[in-house]
Design a protein around this motif. Structure first.
Motif, mmCIF file in Angstrom:
data_model
loop_
_atom_site.group_PDB
_atom_site.id
_atom_site.type_symbol
_atom_site.label_atom_id
_atom_site.label_comp_id
_atom_site.label_asym_id
_atom_site.label_seq_id
_atom_site.Cartn_x
_atom_site.Cartn_y
_atom_site.Cartn_z
ATOM 1 N N SER A 198 87.691 -46.888 -23.627
ATOM 2 C CA SER A 198 88.717 -47.390 -24.535
ATOM 3 C C SER A 198 89.750 -46.284 -24.748
ATOM 4 O O SER A 198 89.498 -45.112 -24.455
ATOM 5 C CB SER A 198 88.092 -47.780 -25.870
ATOM 6 N N GLY A 199 90.889 -46.665 -25.278
ATOM 7 C CA GLY A 199 91.940 -45.682 -25.547
ATOM 8 C C GLY A 199 91.466 -44.608 -26.518
ATOM 9 O O GLY A 199 91.756 -43.424 -26.357
ATOM 10 N N ALA A 200 90.712 -45.024 -27.532
ATOM 11 C CA ALA A 200 90.202 -44.072 -28.522
ATOM 12 C C ALA A 200 89.237 -43.075 -27.877
ATOM 13 O O ALA A 200 89.270 -41.876 -28.186
ATOM 14 C CB ALA A 200 89.508 -44.815 -29.660
ATOM 15 N N ASP A 201 88.382 -43.570 -26.965
ATOM 16 C CA ASP A 201 87.444 -42.679 -26.277
ATOM 17 C C ASP A 201 88.185 -41.667 -25.413
ATOM 18 O O ASP A 201 87.807 -40.496 -25.346
ATOM 19 C CB ASP A 201 86.473 -43.478 -25.407
ATOM 20 N N LYS A 202 89.237 -42.116 -24.749
ATOM 21 C CA LYS A 202 90.022 -41.209 -23.905
ATOM 22 C C LYS A 202 90.684 -40.129 -24.744
ATOM 23 O O LYS A 202 90.672 -38.950 -24.377
ATOM 24 C CB LYS A 202 91.091 -41.987 -23.125
ATOM 25 N N VAL A 203 91.261 -40.523 -25.865
ATOM 26 C CA VAL A 203 91.917 -39.550 -26.748
ATOM 27 C C VAL A 203 90.895 -38.558 -27.284
ATOM 28 O O VAL A 203 91.129 -37.344 -27.286
ATOM 29 C CB VAL A 203 92.660 -40.268 -27.897
ATOM 30 N N GLU A 204 89.743 -39.061 -27.717
ATOM 31 C CA GLU A 204 88.696 -38.181 -28.243
ATOM 32 C C GLU A 204 88.207 -37.199 -27.178
ATOM 33 O O GLU A 204 88.031 -36.018 -27.442
ATOM 34 C CB GLU A 204 87.528 -39.009 -28.773
ATOM 35 N N ARG A 205 87.988 -37.715 -25.945
ATOM 36 C CA ARG A 205 87.535 -36.846 -24.854
ATOM 37 C C ARG A 205 88.582 -35.786 -24.548
ATOM 38 O O ARG A 205 88.263 -34.610 -24.384
ATOM 39 C CB ARG A 205 87.242 -37.679 -23.600
ATOM 40 N N GLU A 206 89.844 -36.177 -24.518
ATOM 41 C CA GLU A 206 90.925 -35.223 -24.236
ATOM 42 C C GLU A 206 91.010 -34.160 -25.325
ATOM 43 O O GLU A 206 91.179 -32.973 -25.037
ATOM 44 C CB GLU A 206 92.253 -35.974 -24.107
ATOM 45 N N GLN A 207 90.875 -34.563 -26.575
ATOM 46 C CA GLN A 207 90.902 -33.603 -27.676
ATOM 47 C C GLN A 207 89.720 -32.641 -27.608
ATOM 48 O O GLN A 207 89.869 -31.440 -27.856
ATOM 49 C CB GLN A 207 90.912 -34.339 -29.020
#
Length: 189
Positions: A114-123
């Motif tokens: 999900s978009g949220a998972d991608k953002v969290e992983r990137e952070q």
């Protein structure tokens, strides 16, 4: 000229790093295994008679070319698949067809996140990178060689010009410092 034993030992030593490199590039373990195997076979067949010191750069070039060949084949394959998939549909249906409505990402791939998972992983990755950059130079060097480049303790010691005990100490201090810094940021791995 490399002996069969030297060639075998060389291939055994580069196998894991080559797999990680190929897997990182193509994002498919099965394809990465095939790429590494093809690169090893090409090296053995065409350059097995070279001196052992010439093999590392030759193998890297062969591996890179094999990865590029994989992407070329995938591009051609996807072109043909898309051409044949449109055959048989009448023009009216073809105008309304949206491939994104029918796209199913591979489970476990980054496309399935999900978009949220991608953002969290990137952070999380950015935070880890920032903390690695804060490590003292020798700790950072030992940590990256051991855990990123996957060198063993002896290889890392030779590359750093220090004892194996020093490598272990640097790695231990680096992992403890990183764990503490990441926990302070609320990141648990």
């Amino acid at each position: 000229m490399a002996t069969d034993k030297e060639l075998s030992d060389f291939l055994e030593n580069v196998e894991r790093r080559a797999f990680k490199q190929a897997a990182y590039a193509v994002r498919k373990d099965e394809a990465a295994l095939d790429i590494v195997q093809d690169a090893m076979i090409k090296l053995a067949e065409k350059y097995g008679d070279k001196d052992i010191t010439e093999l590392p750069p030759l193998f890297q070039r062969i591996l890179q070319n094999t990865i590029h060949d994989y992407f070329r084949r995938e591009k051609v394959r996807s072109t043909w698949v898309s051409l044949f998939s449109s055959i048989g549909r009448d023009q009216e249906k073809q105008d309304d067809y949206d491939p994104l409505e029918h796209y199913q990402p591979e489970p476990g791939s980054t496309a399935a996140e999900s978009g949220a998972d991608k953002v969290e992983r990137e952070q999380t990755l950015n935070a880890i990178d920032q903390e690695i950059q804060k490590l003292p130079a020798r700790q950072r060097e030992a940590f990256l060689m051991r855990y990123w480049q996957d060198l063993d303790v002896a290889e890392t010691a030779v590359a750093m010009g220090c004892s194996e005990g020093s490598v272990k100490t640097h790695c231990s201090r680096a992992t403890h410092t990183l764990a503490q810094a990441l926990r302070a940021k609320g990141i648990t791995l």
